[in-house]
Design an enzyme around this catalytic site. Structure first.
Site, PDB file in Angstrom:
ATOM      1  N   ASP A 109      70.513 159.401  60.297  1.00 24.12           N
ATOM      2  CA  ASP A 109      70.518 160.888  60.242  1.00 24.12           C
ATOM      3  C   ASP A 109      69.210 161.382  60.883  1.00 24.12           C
ATOM      4  O   ASP A 109      68.195 161.108  60.672  1.00 24.12           O
ATOM      5  CB  ASP A 109      69.931 161.135  58.581  1.00 24.12           C
ATOM      6  CG  ASP A 109      71.324 162.110  58.000  1.00 24.12           C
ATOM      7  OD1 ASP A 109      70.919 163.343  58.553  1.00 24.12           O
ATOM      8  OD2 ASP A 109      71.832 162.205  57.151  1.00 24.12           O
ATOM      9  N   ASP A 211      71.745 166.518  61.204  1.00 25.85           N
ATOM     10  CA  ASP A 211      71.917 167.454  60.010  1.00 25.85           C
ATOM     11  C   ASP A 211      71.963 168.977  60.251  1.00 25.85           C
ATOM     12  O   ASP A 211      71.343 169.547  61.226  1.00 25.85           O
ATOM     13  CB  ASP A 211      70.645 167.230  59.053  1.00 25.85           C
ATOM     14  CG  ASP A 211      70.509 167.762  57.889  1.00 25.85           C
ATOM     15  OD1 ASP A 211      71.328 167.341  56.796  1.00 25.85           O
ATOM     16  OD2 ASP A 211      69.817 168.640  57.651  1.00 25.85           O
ATOM     17  N   GLU A 276      76.711 167.544  61.778  1.00 30.31           N
ATOM     18  CA  GLU A 276      77.184 168.094  60.293  1.00 30.31           C
ATOM     19  C   GLU A 276      77.385 169.539  60.616  1.00 30.31           C
ATOM     20  O   GLU A 276      76.350 170.387  60.852  1.00 30.31           O
ATOM     21  CB  GLU A 276      76.141 167.878  59.367  1.00 30.31           C
ATOM     22  CG  GLU A 276      76.667 168.590  57.959  1.00 30.31           C
ATOM     23  CD  GLU A 276      75.546 168.821  56.970  1.00 30.31           C
ATOM     24  OE1 GLU A 276      75.779 168.868  55.674  1.00 30.31           O
ATOM     25  OE2 GLU A 276      74.281 169.099  57.148  1.00 30.31           O
ATOM     26  N   HIS A 337      77.206 162.997  50.483  1.00 28.58           N
ATOM     27  CA  HIS A 337      76.468 163.341  49.260  1.00 28.58           C
ATOM     28  C   HIS A 337      76.197 164.670  49.067  1.00 28.58           C
ATOM     29  O   HIS A 337      75.372 164.844  47.859  1.00 28.58           O
ATOM     30  CB  HIS A 337      75.242 162.486  49.888  1.00 28.58           C
ATOM     31  CG  HIS A 337      74.472 163.420  51.037  1.00 28.58           C
ATOM     32  ND1 HIS A 337      75.201 163.536  52.205  1.00 28.58           N
ATOM     33  CD2 HIS A 337      73.453 164.238  51.211  1.00 28.58           C
ATOM     34  CE1 HIS A 337      74.661 164.201  53.146  1.00 28.58           C
ATOM     35  NE2 HIS A 337      73.177 164.628  52.537  1.00 28.58           N
ATOM     36  N   ASP A 338      76.933 165.603  49.630  1.00 30.96           N
ATOM     37  CA  ASP A 338      76.521 167.094  49.264  1.00 30.96           C
ATOM     38  C   ASP A 338      77.823 167.673  48.359  1.00 30.96           C
ATOM     39  O   ASP A 338      77.636 168.690  47.910  1.00 30.96           O
ATOM     40  CB  ASP A 338      76.268 167.876  50.333  1.00 30.96           C
ATOM     41  CG  ASP A 338      75.130 167.453  51.134  1.00 30.96           C
ATOM     42  OD1 ASP A 338      74.235 166.940  50.551  1.00 30.96           O
ATOM     43  OD2 ASP A 338      75.180 167.631  52.324  1.00 30.96           O
TER      44      ASP A 338
HETATM   45  C1  GLC Z   1      72.427 168.887  54.992  1.00 34.91           C
HETATM   46  C2  GLC Z   1      72.383 167.782  54.002  1.00 34.91           C
HETATM   47  C3  GLC Z   1      71.964 168.103  52.686  1.00 34.91           C
HETATM   48  C4  GLC Z   1      70.591 168.627  52.718  1.00 34.91           C
HETATM   49  C5  GLC Z   1      70.624 169.691  53.645  1.00 34.91           C
HETATM   50  C6  GLC Z   1      69.252 170.298  53.978  1.00 34.91           C
HETATM   51  O1  GLC Z   1      73.537 169.765  54.561  1.00 34.91           O
HETATM   52  O2  GLC Z   1      73.725 166.911  53.856  1.00 34.91           O
HETATM   53  O3  GLC Z   1      71.904 166.991  51.708  1.00 34.91           O
HETATM   54  O4  GLC Z   1      70.122 169.092  51.525  1.00 34.91           O
HETATM   55  O5  GLC Z   1      71.258 169.580  55.064  1.00 34.91           O
HETATM   56  O6  GLC Z   1      68.513 169.327  54.890  1.00 34.91           O
END
Ligand code: GLC
Length: 542
Positions: A109, A211, A276, A337-338
């Site tokens: 990541d 991310d 993402e 995970h979100d």
């Molecule tokens: C992304 C991650 C998430 C995190 C956010 C801030 O959306 O997947 O888990 O809290 O970024 O880094």
């Protein structure tokens, strides 16, 4: 000796990240090896044989770097250091070697949008207005009347600007105040992050999941975001979704940064860049870049965000297929995970239908750990919530903890995850819902996933073949995947009631290769196909 001329197979014309299946591990929750209740790298190493048995090709790890853990690792204080909770750099090197020994790939990541407020870059930046790193972050004066620079909100609730008493300016944080946003308009920031990428690529990792890629650049004039049309808008409630983040995200200049990241990725052979991005399809596809010089795979979250409704899903698949740039490779994600787990979102009964969809659509699938055994969101009592998103907005019930609970391996203590009380609780039924139990049960979700993954490997049609929608109604969606003389029909009943597949133009006949009910395998089907509630079929067409 007779010369055999072999045609390169359709599949060999594709790259590993096009053929393969990606598996996301949330490292805190996969396997604990040292008895502290938190997963770690040695734990992951000990479970690689399982992943190989399952048949996945590539493992993506959520952040394992040095971090104060305000956002569980998405607040990084050293991009080149491993957090001691997870192990050491030697453990990481061992993990990478072991993944590669099994013919699999490893993705890390990359969190380039923001650092931890404890990162030395930010400590320097905040030390004084004339510090050389001041401009590495987004600092701004308040308005003349002392107000905030603009109305931007944090995704995790509240204002996105934090006042710094020492230097008398605000800094911007799209997430927690412990996660200040970097200023990506600064060439030194760009260079520093490209070097972070090179550090890991030099080690031999196979790519990155980047991310919040669409957040990286913000409007230079810092214009106010407009309220979301139709929301019950109240300027005092400070809820992120009540605004349309048109100035704080998805700025045209972001594509230049993505292109830069891609160029670094391309300095190495055979690596992948995944982004993402939560945006509507027409915007999402712009992240492939001009002439595909952007992300290889802008994550496609349609299946995570849309209601589980046959017409809506059928339309989204077709819209996505239609919007892809000529060389753009599709991908599909069912969990991360979100977001709530698929088994909780669409229900246990539909979970196999969802798996069949994920693993037979055209494009690279990403599986979230535990979904292959049907793990559900675990009810976390209020006083055990640790996710900042849940803690900051307690009334919205949007904590992400329920989808981040420990992997359920066996009926042993703590489901075989740890000898110590885990950092998040397990569900009461983990003695029954676990890998060990399901390995012994041919009817289980685990065997269903494994079979699907292996069919995908075996048949080019399912893997890289063309996609053609066939028929959809209020309950069903169906499509054909085809390559060479192989043709498969996939029919999915997204409802709980029986349904009829009755395409108007053509008639289909063939043999059921795999179904959500194993008893269906081997049955012949022809013309109108009757499906039970929650049933999905993979049919080899004759
Ligand atoms: C992304 C991650 C998430 C995190 C956010 C801030 O959306 O997947 O888990 O809290 O970024 O880094």
């Amino acid at each position: 000796m007779e010369q055999v001329i072999t045609q390169p197979s359709v599949r060999s014309q594709h790259l590993w990240w096009q053929n393969g299946v990606i598996y996301q591990i949330y490292p805190r929750s996969f396997q604990d090896s040292n008895g502290d209740g938190v997963g770690d790298l040695q734990g992951i190493i000990s479970r690689l044989d399982y992943l190989q048995w399952l048949g996945v090709d590539c493992v993506w790890l959520s952040p394992i770097f040095s971090s104060p853990m305000a956002d569980f690792g998405y607040d990084i204080s050293d991009y080149q250091g491993i957090h001691p909770l997870f192990g050491t750099m030697e453990d990481f090197d061992e993990l990478l070697g072991e993944v590669h020994n099994r013919g699999m790939k490893l993705l890390l990541d990359l969190v380039p949008n923001h650092t931890s407020d404890q990162h030395p870059w930010f400590l320097e930046s905040r030390s004084s207005k004339d510090n050389p790193k001041r401009d590495w972050y987004i600092w701004h004066d308040g308005k003349a009347d002392g107000g905030l620079p603009n109305n931007w909100l944090s995704v995790f609730g509240g204002h996105a600007w934090e006042w710094d008493e020492v230097t008398q300016q605000y800094y911007y944080h799209a997430f927690l105040k412990e996660q200040p946003d970097l200023n990506w308009r600064n060439p030194q920031v760009q260079e520093a992050m490209m070097n972070v990428m090179r550090f890991w690529l030099d080690k031999g990792i196979d790519g990155f999941r980047v991310d919040v890629m669409w957040h990286m650049i913000k409007d230079e004039q810092l214009r106010d975001n407009p309220p979301f049309p139709g929301s019950t808008f109240n300027p005092n409630d400070l809820i992120y979704d009540h605004y349309t983040p048109v100035y704080s995200t998805d700025q045209p200049e972001v594509h230049e940064i993505v292109r830069m990241m891609r160029a670094v990725t391309d300095e190495y052979d055979d690596r992948v860049l995944i982004g993402e991005i939560y945006l509507p399809i027409h915007k999402l596809v712009t992240y492939y870049g001009q002439d595909n010089n952007g992300a290889h795979l802008p994550f496609n979250f349609q299946l995570l965000t849309l209601p589980w409704d046959a017409p809506a899903i059928a339309m989204a698949i077709d819209e996505y297929e239609g919007a892809l740039p000529a060389e753009g490779w599709p991908n599909w994600v069912l969990g991360n995970h979100d977001k709530p787990r698929i088994s909780s979102r669409v229900g246990r009964e539909q979970a196999k239908v969802a798996a069949l969809l994920l693993l037979t659509l055209r494009g690279t699938p990403t599986i979230y750990y535990g979904d292959e055994i049907g793990m559900r969101d675990v009810a976390i009592p209020m006083n055990e919530i640790v996710d900042p998103q849940g803690l900051n907005m307690p009334d919205l019930n949007i904590s992400r903890d329920p989808a981040r609970t420990p992997m359920q391996w066996s009926g042993e203590i703590n489901a075989g995850f740890s000898t110590h009380k885990p950092w998040l609780r397990l569900p009461f039924n983990s003695g029954r819902v676990n890998v060990e139990k399901q390995k012994g049960d041919m009817y289980s979700k685990l065997h269903f996933y494994r079979k699907l993954i292996s069919l995908r490997k075996e048949h080019a049609a399912l893997n890289v073949g063309s996609y053609r929608p066939v028929y959809a109604d209020q309950q069903l969606i169906s499509y054909v995947r085809e390559s060479g003389n192989e043709r498969f029909l996939i029919v999915l009943n997204l409802s709980h009631r029986p349904a009829y597949f009755k395409p108007r133009q053509e008639s289909y006949s063939g043999t059921v290769i795999l179904g959500t009910e194993i008893e269906r395998i081997g049955m012949q089907v022809e013309d109108i196909i009757t499906l039970g509630g929650d049933e999905g079929l993979l049919i080899g067409l004759s």
